[in-house]
Design a protein around this motif. Structure first.
Motif, short mmCIF file in Angstrom:
data_model
loop_
_atom_site.label_atom_id
_atom_site.label_comp_id
_atom_site.label_asym_id
_atom_site.label_seq_id
_atom_site.Cartn_x
_atom_site.Cartn_y
_atom_site.Cartn_z
N ASP A 1 1.72 -26.97 -13.02
CA ASP A 1 2.08 -26.26 -14.39
C ASP A 1 0.94 -26.43 -15.44
OD1 ASP A 1 4.48 -25.34 -13.41
OD2 ASP A 1 5.68 -27.44 -13.90
N LEU A 2 0.31 -27.70 -15.44
CA LEU A 2 -0.74 -27.90 -16.29
C LEU A 2 -1.99 -27.32 -15.94
CD1 LEU A 2 -2.13 -29.48 -18.32
CD2 LEU A 2 -2.69 -31.09 -16.72
N MET A 3 -2.31 -26.79 -14.66
CA MET A 3 -3.41 -25.84 -14.32
C MET A 3 -3.12 -24.60 -14.76
SD MET A 3 -4.61 -27.68 -10.57
CE MET A 3 -5.76 -26.35 -10.54
N ARG A 4 -2.06 -24.16 -14.28
CA ARG A 4 -1.95 -22.77 -14.46
C ARG A 4 -1.76 -22.12 -15.88
NH1 ARG A 4 3.78 -20.88 -14.79
NH2 ARG A 4 5.10 -22.78 -14.12
N TYR A 5 -1.16 -23.01 -16.80
CA TYR A 5 -1.72 -22.84 -18.18
C TYR A 5 -2.76 -23.20 -19.03
CZ TYR A 5 3.57 -21.74 -18.67
OH TYR A 5 4.76 -21.10 -18.42
N LEU B 1 -2.18 -24.67 -5.09
CA LEU B 1 -1.94 -25.97 -6.34
C LEU B 1 -1.06 -25.56 -7.32
CD1 LEU B 1 -2.21 -29.18 -6.44
CD2 LEU B 1 -4.49 -28.71 -7.66
N PRO B 2 -1.36 -24.39 -8.06
CA PRO B 2 -0.61 -23.77 -9.21
C PRO B 2 0.86 -24.02 -9.03
CG PRO B 2 -2.70 -22.68 -8.90
CD PRO B 2 -2.61 -23.48 -7.80
N ALA B 3 1.33 -23.90 -7.78
CA ALA B 3 2.64 -23.66 -7.53
C ALA B 3 3.39 -25.19 -7.54
CB ALA B 3 2.96 -23.06 -6.07
N SER C 1 9.20 -9.03 -13.30
CA SER C 1 10.19 -9.53 -12.73
C SER C 1 10.29 -10.96 -12.85
CB SER C 1 10.34 -9.09 -11.03
OG SER C 1 10.51 -7.69 -11.10
N GLU C 2 11.60 -11.55 -12.68
CA GLU C 2 11.71 -13.04 -12.81
C GLU C 2 11.55 -13.66 -11.57
OE1 GLU C 2 14.83 -13.03 -16.65
OE2 GLU C 2 15.46 -13.26 -14.69
N MET D 1 -2.70 -10.18 -13.65
CA MET D 1 -2.74 -11.12 -12.34
C MET D 1 -2.93 -12.58 -12.86
SD MET D 1 -2.49 -8.09 -11.32
CE MET D 1 -4.05 -7.74 -12.01
N LEU D 2 -3.28 -12.83 -13.89
CA LEU D 2 -3.90 -14.30 -14.10
C LEU D 2 -2.73 -15.03 -15.15
CD1 LEU D 2 -7.75 -13.72 -14.40
CD2 LEU D 2 -6.38 -14.84 -12.59
N ARG D 3 -1.92 -14.37 -15.42
CA ARG D 3 -0.66 -14.83 -16.39
C ARG D 3 -0.21 -16.15 -15.46
NH1 ARG D 3 3.40 -10.50 -17.10
NH2 ARG D 3 2.50 -10.42 -14.87
N PRO D 4 0.14 -17.26 -16.54
CA PRO D 4 0.60 -18.31 -15.86
C PRO D 4 1.98 -18.19 -14.78
CG PRO D 4 0.02 -18.91 -18.06
CD PRO D 4 -0.02 -17.38 -17.86
N GLY D 5 2.78 -17.24 -15.30
CA GLY D 5 4.14 -17.19 -14.28
C GLY D 5 3.94 -16.53 -12.96
#
Length: 329
Positions: free
Chosen positions: A185-189, A177-179, A103-104, A225-229
């Motif tokens: 953005d840098l961290m979650r990718y 922090l990933p939010a 889901s978006e 569950m660990l995908r960046p989005g």
């Protein structure tokens, strides 16, 4: 003797860090594509207010809506067996909430429980659902409570499992922090998914404590569950948890529909004493089942209690009366 100029140390460090981040990015991209290829969407899609939602829809009869918690996807209900057991006698609709699964989650909206309640309520409208029992787990109990408050005609009854209902001091807000834009953005990718995979066994063990982790949960692939989005959605909901509970708590006594509360006495994520026991007193017509020796992931540990709670709410609605289940524990 001619002096040899050595590269400046800060520049060397910068290039090393950049190379490490690039390598981490490549690994995350590979693992994300791999897990999505191996686990394609198994449900249908519906677009509501420009947001594409993935959902499962199975069975016939009275409608039960399932809302998953933070950190998983809609497949958690299928893997636990709860989805299929309910679908044997109900029409069951289970959503990937915004940002989870397939889901978006547009950044133009702050996805509070109220915002999600509005979106999912409109999705149910499009699916022709005028009345349903909503069963929600963990963070999604806030969404279910917001739906019940804002759409009382549509939400005929509630089953709330392992919920967080009252503000409390929580160290897990430090993981939000990933939010945060840019640095998040840098961290979650790059580093956040790798760190999450390293800590995954400990996080899962804590979610089930004091119960052992069952095989049904192990079927949920960690990299989904660990995908960046999804990490952005998980972090955002962690950050919103305390203020969301604070905003909703004053409205709990207003709810007039049948409510069943199910919790594990040993829940290490959302304390049963601080949350479920208090909610049972704030909602006059609520029933409470507290399960000895059970942790947070009730849907994997006590499907029969949840099935009984749904059945009890349904029978009460059909009879036009409601006598809550006796407390178990």
């Amino acid at each position: 003797m001619k002096q040899i100029n050595k590269p400046a140390r800060p520049v060397t460090y910068a290039w090393t860090a950049a190379a490490a981040l690039a390598a981490a990015w490549a690994v995350v991209q590979f693992k994300t594509r791999q897990v999505e290829r191996d686990n394609p969407p198994r449900g249908r899609f519906i677009t509501v207010d420009g947001v594409r939602l993935h959902y499962l829809d199975q069975g016939e009869g009275e409608v039960v809506v399932l809302l998953h918690g933070n950190g998983v996807t809609v497949e958690d209900f299928r893997n636990s067996g709860l989805f299929d057991q309910l679908a044997a006698s109900h029409r069951v609709i289970a959503f990937d909430r915004p940002g989870f699964g397939y889901s978006e989650r547009p950044r133009s909206t702050i996805w509070t429980p109220s915002a999600q309640a509005s979106l999912l309520g409109k999705a149910l409208d499009q699916l022709g659902v005028q009345r349903a029992v909503v069963l929600a787990h963990s963070w999604a109990t806030l969404v279910a409570l917001a739906m019940a408050r804002e759409r009382p005609a549509q939400v005929a009854g509630l089953v709330l499992a392992s919920g967080y209902y009252y503000p409390s001091v929580r160290l897990d807000v430090l993981t939000a922090l990933p939010a945060v834009p840019l640095i998040g953005d840098l961290m979650r990718y790059t580093v956040s998914p790798l760190l999450g995979r390293l800590l995954w066994p400990l996080l899962v063990k804590r979610a089930f404590h004091p119960s052992p982790v069952p095989d049904s949960f192990r079927r949920l692939p960690p990299w989904m569950m660990l995908r960046p989005g999804q990490l952005r959605a998980e972090a955002a909901e962690t950050a919103m948890m305390i203020p969301s509970a604070a905003a909703l708590r004053k409205h709990y006594p207003e709810l007039a529909m049948p409510v069943e509360i199910v919790t594990g006495a040993g829940d290490a994520i959302a304390s049963a004493q601080h949350n479920s026991l208090r909610l049972g007193t704030d909602i006059a017509q609520a029933g409470l089942a507290m399960l000895p020796g059970a942790g947070h992931m009730i849907q994997h540990l006590s499907q029969q209690v949840l099935l009984q709670a749904v059945s009890h709410v349904s029978q009460a609605l059909q009879a036009g009366r409601f006598s809550p289940l006796a407390s178990a524990g």
